[in-house]
Design an enzyme around this catalytic site. Structure first.
Site, PDB file in Angstrom:
ATOM      1  N   ASP A   1       0.578  -1.669  -0.064  1.00  0.00           N
ATOM      2  CA  ASP A   1      -0.028   0.042   0.181  1.00  0.00           C
ATOM      3  C   ASP A   1       0.520   1.088   0.420  1.00  0.00           C
ATOM      4  O   ASP A   1       0.359   2.424  -0.527  1.00  0.00           O
ATOM      5  CB  ASP A   1      -0.585   0.164   1.464  1.00  0.00           C
ATOM      6  CG  ASP A   1      -1.699  -0.751   0.817  1.00  0.00           C
ATOM      7  OD1 ASP A   1      -2.188  -1.151   0.552  1.00  0.00           O
ATOM      8  OD2 ASP A   1      -2.532  -1.529   2.831  1.00  0.00           O
TER       9      ASP A   1
HETATM   10  P1  NAP Z   1       0.526  -4.038   2.935  1.00  0.00           P
HETATM   11  O1  NAP Z   1      -0.108  -2.722   2.309  1.00  0.00           O
HETATM   12  O2  NAP Z   1      -0.204  -4.374   4.224  1.00  0.00           O
HETATM   13  O3  NAP Z   1       1.603  -5.393   2.208  1.00  0.00           O
HETATM   14  C1  NAP Z   1       1.705  -6.120   3.080  1.00  0.00           C
HETATM   15  C2  NAP Z   1       2.477  -6.775   2.137  1.00  0.00           C
HETATM   16  O4  NAP Z   1       3.380  -7.933   2.565  1.00  0.00           O
HETATM   17  C3  NAP Z   1       1.459  -7.835   1.407  1.00  0.00           C
HETATM   18  O5  NAP Z   1       0.745  -7.176  -0.180  1.00  0.00           O
HETATM   19  C4  NAP Z   1       1.952  -9.455   1.313  1.00  0.00           C
HETATM   20  O6  NAP Z   1       1.410  -9.894  -0.329  1.00  0.00           O
HETATM   21  C5  NAP Z   1       3.114  -9.277   1.554  1.00  0.00           C
HETATM   22  N1  NAP Z   1       3.542 -10.630   2.832  1.00  0.00           N
HETATM   23  C6  NAP Z   1       3.196 -10.982   3.778  1.00  0.00           C
HETATM   24  N2  NAP Z   1       3.799 -12.211   4.498  1.00  0.00           N
HETATM   25  C7  NAP Z   1       4.425 -11.802   4.036  1.00  0.00           C
HETATM   26  C8  NAP Z   1       5.907 -12.880   3.407  1.00  0.00           C
HETATM   27  N3  NAP Z   1       5.293 -13.413   4.511  1.00  0.00           N
HETATM   28  N4  NAP Z   1       7.191 -12.732   2.594  1.00  0.00           N
HETATM   29  C9  NAP Z   1       7.238 -11.721   1.704  1.00  0.00           C
HETATM   30  N5  NAP Z   1       5.201 -10.791   1.164  1.00  0.00           N
HETATM   31  C10 NAP Z   1       4.807 -10.765   2.227  1.00  0.00           C
HETATM   32  O7  NAP Z   1       1.504  -3.297   4.410  1.00  0.00           O
HETATM   33  P2  NAP Z   1       2.658  -2.357   3.976  1.00  0.00           P
HETATM   34  O8  NAP Z   1       3.027  -1.505   2.734  1.00  0.00           O
HETATM   35  O9  NAP Z   1       4.020  -1.669   5.066  1.00  0.00           O
HETATM   36  O10 NAP Z   1       1.257  -0.661   4.679  1.00  0.00           O
HETATM   37  C11 NAP Z   1       0.679  -1.221   5.637  1.00  0.00           C
HETATM   38  C12 NAP Z   1      -0.934  -0.774   5.516  1.00  0.00           C
HETATM   39  O11 NAP Z   1      -1.031  -0.560   7.142  1.00  0.00           O
HETATM   40  C13 NAP Z   1      -1.321   0.639   4.909  1.00  0.00           C
HETATM   41  O12 NAP Z   1      -2.468   0.700   4.012  1.00  0.00           O
HETATM   42  C14 NAP Z   1      -1.709   1.222   6.310  1.00  0.00           C
HETATM   43  O13 NAP Z   1      -2.603   2.519   5.814  1.00  0.00           O
HETATM   44  C15 NAP Z   1      -1.940   0.463   7.110  1.00  0.00           C
HETATM   45  N6  NAP Z   1      -1.687   0.797   8.374  1.00  0.00           N
HETATM   46  C16 NAP Z   1      -1.400   1.068   9.215  1.00  0.00           C
HETATM   47  C17 NAP Z   1      -0.846   1.273  10.504  1.00  0.00           C
HETATM   48  C18 NAP Z   1       0.768   1.647  11.176  1.00  0.00           C
HETATM   49  O14 NAP Z   1       0.483   2.396  12.245  1.00  0.00           O
HETATM   50  N7  NAP Z   1       1.856   1.880  10.659  1.00  0.00           N
HETATM   51  C19 NAP Z   1      -2.035   2.204  11.024  1.00  0.00           C
HETATM   52  C20 NAP Z   1      -2.891   1.585  10.488  1.00  0.00           C
HETATM   53  C21 NAP Z   1      -3.402   1.321   9.291  1.00  0.00           C
HETATM   54  P3  NAP Z   1       1.647 -11.424  -0.235  1.00  0.00           P
HETATM   55  O15 NAP Z   1       0.340 -11.505   0.555  1.00  0.00           O
HETATM   56  O16 NAP Z   1       1.661 -11.501  -1.371  1.00  0.00           O
HETATM   57  O17 NAP Z   1       2.550 -11.889  -0.106  1.00  0.00           O
END
Ligand code: NAP
Length: 469
Positions: A397
């Site tokens: 994301d």
């Molecule tokens: P993300 O958009 O959730 O994407 C994580 C990706 O990691 C997934 O597409 C998944 O794809 C891959 N993945 C999962 N396990 C894996 C593994 N073992 N090895 C390799 N890849 C793996 O993560 P992000 O880019 O870090 O974004 C964070 C999201 O969380 C945002 O939407 C944000 O708004 C939300 N959020 C974060 C917080 C905060 O405080 N950090 C708070 C609220 C919301 P596959 O399944 O294809 O592997």
């Protein structure tokens, strides 16, 4: 003398708590901040035990409470995975809320012990503080239980919506206000328990419409509520330290929620009204999700190692998948090997990468990645255009350009890391699944993208092996 000692000790503890928060604001000083917090809490506990009038029975009860609670807390915290911290925090907050309810009940039924009047004749101001602590505590309890269940996958993370939901919540909120006013003027036990029941129901109703993606913000909001509940109870029992600590927790939780909302370009009202987000990540395998778009280009760890060895500048973008795979150590190893080859390696941190604020900073610090190599979004974004490789490991994301271009997207307006401006973009992930917000990422289909399918740790290990050959 006893009173002066405890007041002084509480003051020292309060200062230490403030220094703890200051320390926690930067990865380099966060360990020190934690130590300040622990020492402050130690002083607070000892000062409470030495308070005049504690008595042997009181001291034994406090020590028993610390022994039981401390043991359970230590065992649970030791076992918990880093990626499950948000649900652990939610579970712990529920206990803070419940504690506030118990203290309010204790103060209501034994007002003499708290010096706030007599049964049936409690001071008006104490009734106000007590009812606020009770209501906020009960909302925090049931709200946190739902947040825990959603984050832990024990109930669906999808928003639960029904017609007239906001009107119902508004009506219950108004009813709560009426009950509090009636309770303060009558001191009736029935009203006390009606407030508790209504608040438990409100906590439940307020959190069910909120989707999984917003849950971390909600946990932080509930953290803030638990602080205000504690501060309210601090007034009831006349404990200065509880007021200060409660206010610190309340204010820092609110600020953290604001920072998270800013990182996702959402308003707090929008988050709290709910309805956003899905359970997160589809389950599609490699090659799925493409529709009629260009086919994705998948590469091998050897290809990636070859390209990176010959690069001059690489920006690593860690995300939730790196945390899941626990790939931070091997990632640091890869960075060191590349640096030895003369490659410039930096790490780009998105404010909401992972599942909690500072998630990536903590993991990289744990793996001893130098702080100077870690850059925040605003600082690193202009540098992607000069980078040969953007190495995206388990992030999705936070790199999705739909946030900039697609007004209909759930993540529209969220600031993102401009990885697509690098000459080559690697994505390490297991398949084509979307990220937490459930939005497809068109970068996977771009000609300058190479997908490295597999577990983040395994693929990075293979890259390290290829670099060592
Ligand atoms: P993300 O958009 O959730 O994407 C994580 C990706 O990691 C997934 O597409 C998944 O794809 C891959 N993945 C999962 N396990 C894996 C593994 N073992 N090895 C390799 N890849 C793996 O993560 P992000 O880019 O870090 O974004 C964070 C999201 O969380 C945002 O939407 C944000 O708004 C939300 N959020 C974060 C917080 C905060 O405080 N950090 C708070 C609220 C919301 P596959 O399944 O294809 O592997």
């Amino acid at each position: 003398m006893g009173q002066t000692f405890s007041t002084l000790a509480y003051l020292v503890a309060s200062v230490l708590f403030i220094m703890a928060l200051r320390g926690l604001s930067h990865p380099e000083t966060s360990r020190q901040g934690n130590i300040f917090g622990m020492v402050g809490m130690g002083i607070a506990v000892v000062a409470t035990l030495l308070k005049p009038g504690m008595g042997a029975g009181g001291i034994a009860l406090v020590i028993a409470g610390i022994a039981v609670g401390g043991t359970i807390g230590a065992v649970v915290a030791n076992r918990i995975q880093m990626t499950s911290l948000p649900q652990l925090v939610a579970a712990f907050h529920s206990l803070v809320g419940l504690a506030a309810v118990f203290v309010a009940a204790a103060a209501f039924y034994a007002p003499e012990s708290f010096g706030i009047g007599h049964a049936g004749d409690i001071h008006g101001s104490s009734l106000v503080e007590m009812s606020l602590g009770l209501a906020i505590g009960a909302i925090t309890f049931s709200g946190s239980v739902i947040a825990f269940a959603k984050l832990d996958g024990r109930m669906s993370g999808a928003p639960i919506l029904f017609k007239g939901q906001h009107w119902l919540n508004l009506a219950l909120g108004i009813l709560m206000l009426v009950l509090v006013i009636a309770f303060v003027s009558s001191g009736s036990p029935l009203l006390f328990w009606l407030i508790a029941i209504l608040a438990f129901a409100l906590g439940f109703l307020l959190i069910i419409p909120i989707g999984g993606a917003d849950m971390p913000v909600v946990v932080s909001m509930l953290n803030s509520y638990s602080g205000w509940a504690a501060a309210g109870i601090g007034f009831t029992i006349g404990n200065l330290l509880l007021i200060v600590t409660g206010a610190l927790v309340g204010a820092s939780g609110a600020i953290l929620s604001y920072i998270m909302c800013k990182g996702m370009n959402r308003s707090i009202v929008n988050v709290l009204l709910g309805g956003f987000g899905t359970t997160g990540g589809g389950e599609a395998g490699p090659g799925a999700g493409g529709g009629d778009r260009a086919p994705v280009k998948a590469g091998s760890p050897e290809d990636a190692a070859y390209i990176m060895k010959n690069a001059q500048k690489i920006i690593v973008v860690p995300g939730y998948g790196m945390a899941v795979a626990q790939a931070q150590q091997v990632l640091r190893e890869m960075g060191e090997l590349l640096k030895k080859e003369g490659v410039e390696v930096t790490y780009a941190i998105h404010p909401v990468a992972g599942r909690m604020p500072g998630h990536m900073n903590v993991l990289l610090a744990e793996a001893n990645v130098p702080y100077d190599d870690v850059k925040e979004l605003e600082e690193i974004n202009p540098e992607f255009a000069e980078a040969d490789v953007a190495f995206v490991i388990g992030a999705n994301d936070v790199t999705n350009p739909a946030a900039k271009t697609d007004k209909s997207s759930a993540i529209y307006g969220m600031p993102i890391l401009d990885v697509e401006r690098a000459k080559t973009v690697f994505f390490i992930k297991r398949g084509m699944a979307s990220g937490y917000a459930g939005v497809d990422n068109e970068l996977f289909f771009r000609p300058n993208t190479m997908m490295l399918f597999g577990d983040a740790k395994k693929v990075t290990q293979e890259i390290v092996q290829a670099l060592q050959r």
